[in-house]
Design a protein around this motif. Sequence first.
Motif, PDB file in Angstrom:
ATOM      1  N   LEU A 175       0.789  -1.232   0.000  1.00  0.00           N
ATOM      2  CA  LEU A 175       0.000   0.000   0.000  1.00  0.00           C
ATOM      3  C   LEU A 175       0.824   1.286   0.000  1.00  0.00           C
ATOM      4  O   LEU A 175       0.689   2.108  -0.905  1.00  0.00           O
ATOM      5  N   VAL A 176       1.635   1.505   1.012  1.00  0.00           N
ATOM      6  CA  VAL A 176       2.290   2.808   1.201  1.00  0.00           C
ATOM      7  C   VAL A 176       3.580   2.839   0.388  1.00  0.00           C
ATOM      8  O   VAL A 176       4.535   2.131   0.700  1.00  0.00           O
ATOM      9  N   VAL A 177       3.603   3.658  -0.639  1.00  0.00           N
ATOM     10  CA  VAL A 177       4.687   3.604  -1.629  1.00  0.00           C
ATOM     11  C   VAL A 177       6.020   4.069  -1.060  1.00  0.00           C
ATOM     12  O   VAL A 177       7.030   3.375  -1.165  1.00  0.00           O
ATOM     13  N   ASP A 178       6.055   5.247  -0.465  1.00  0.00           N
ATOM     14  CA  ASP A 178       7.319   5.802   0.013  1.00  0.00           C
ATOM     15  C   ASP A 178       7.081   6.499   1.349  1.00  0.00           C
ATOM     16  O   ASP A 178       7.029   7.734   1.427  1.00  0.00           O
ATOM     17  N   PRO A 179       6.934   5.740   2.432  1.00  0.00           N
ATOM     18  CA  PRO A 179       6.602   6.347   3.726  1.00  0.00           C
ATOM     19  C   PRO A 179       7.715   7.248   4.234  1.00  0.00           C
ATOM     20  O   PRO A 179       8.904   6.960   4.044  1.00  0.00           O
ATOM     21  N   ASP A 180       7.329   8.349   4.882  1.00  0.00           N
ATOM     22  CA  ASP A 180       8.323   9.161   5.567  1.00  0.00           C
ATOM     23  C   ASP A 180       8.619   8.508   6.914  1.00  0.00           C
ATOM     24  O   ASP A 180       8.071   7.446   7.250  1.00  0.00           O
ATOM     25  N   ASP A 222      18.964   7.577   6.981  1.00  0.00           N
ATOM     26  CA  ASP A 222      18.524   8.519   8.016  1.00  0.00           C
ATOM     27  C   ASP A 222      17.037   8.334   8.313  1.00  0.00           C
ATOM     28  O   ASP A 222      16.616   8.433   9.477  1.00  0.00           O
ATOM     29  N   LYS A 223      16.241   8.106   7.280  1.00  0.00           N
ATOM     30  CA  LYS A 223      14.798   7.910   7.469  1.00  0.00           C
ATOM     31  C   LYS A 223      14.528   6.703   8.355  1.00  0.00           C
ATOM     32  O   LYS A 223      13.692   6.760   9.278  1.00  0.00           O
ATOM     33  N   VAL A 224      15.232   5.614   8.092  1.00  0.00           N
ATOM     34  CA  VAL A 224      15.034   4.388   8.875  1.00  0.00           C
ATOM     35  C   VAL A 224      15.472   4.603  10.320  1.00  0.00           C
ATOM     36  O   VAL A 224      14.804   4.170  11.261  1.00  0.00           O
ATOM     37  N   VAL A 225      16.595   5.287  10.508  1.00  0.00           N
ATOM     38  CA  VAL A 225      17.087   5.565  11.858  1.00  0.00           C
ATOM     39  C   VAL A 225      16.080   6.419  12.624  1.00  0.00           C
ATOM     40  O   VAL A 225      15.760   6.140  13.796  1.00  0.00           O
TER      41      VAL A 225
END
Length: 346
Positions: A175-180, A222-225
């Motif tokens: 579903l969620v293509v590119d989550p922040d 950085d996003k994952v962290v």
Amino acid sequence: MKALNRIIEAARQSPTRIVLCEGEDPRVLAAAVRASREGVARIVLVGDPEAIRSAAERDALSLDEIALIDPAASEWRAILADELVALRAAKGMTHELAQQEVLKPLVFAALMVRLGYADGSVAGAVNTTADVVRTAIQLIGIEPSFKLVSSFFLMMLCEPFHRYKGGLIFSDCALVVDPDAAQLAEIAMTAADSARNLLMEEPRVAMLSFSTSGSAHHAHVDKVVEATQRVKSQRPGLAIDGDVQLDAAIVAEIAERKIEHSQVGGHANVLVFPNLDAGNIGYKLAERIGGAKAIGPLLQGLNHPANDLSRGCSAEDIYYVIAVTAVQAQAARERAAHHTQEPHAA
């Protein structure tokens, strides 16, 4: 399939009412009859009763234990239409239009779930994923503590050749293509809840990346962290590692070498992918090359359970999704009871 058997047994312990709206499809009928016969759920089929009965007769299926509801003749039609107007008036929904909309089995079934006439719904053997998900979000609604609906696959690794045995949650793969970072954190928390409810064990979450413990520097890392830190602050008791590469997430020896003070220790049962590219590719690799059984995509973050099916699904696939939906409905019922018992602030 030990984990899958546990789900089926849990569903039988306290059967919930699951509504299906594609009863003329022979796969749906076969799954509905099996789920009813085996005590996995109390099944309701919404649609044209005569067409459903004719389809059942062609395959010699008994509908004795299954409720059939014709939207056009149902005593609930006016109630559901009023609810639809209340929900969608700002979007131009009128009473006249609502009376016609609730004749659609997909809409009727979703409103049944919203108003408590059913505990969960399953659709998608005939309807498109876009229609199923949109209807669920608009009519069943998002659980108040979350902001988005995401998906997961229940991946079963039960063959003799599988080194890792048991079930895994893969999210988000549909579903969620590119989550922040905030959305990724929410996906991780809902996936952890899915693991607890369906795998019936404590979740151990891996926030996947091409980096482990800062071994690479990039905005994607950085996003994952950041997402990992958000989860830790909101769910301090949850075992979670991130950023982490796949091998360090599921192989204890590699985790020991790569991750200092790991909370998961290479024993992740929830894999959270950084975007839909990775998630979709990952689950299909596990299914097609790794021989895992993929059940889903299943939805998480809704007020009440509503799950999608692939239009290429088998009757067995639908049966398993009914069982999963039933267990999700049990968890939703317990959550609602807990909220009801909580004291109100003065």
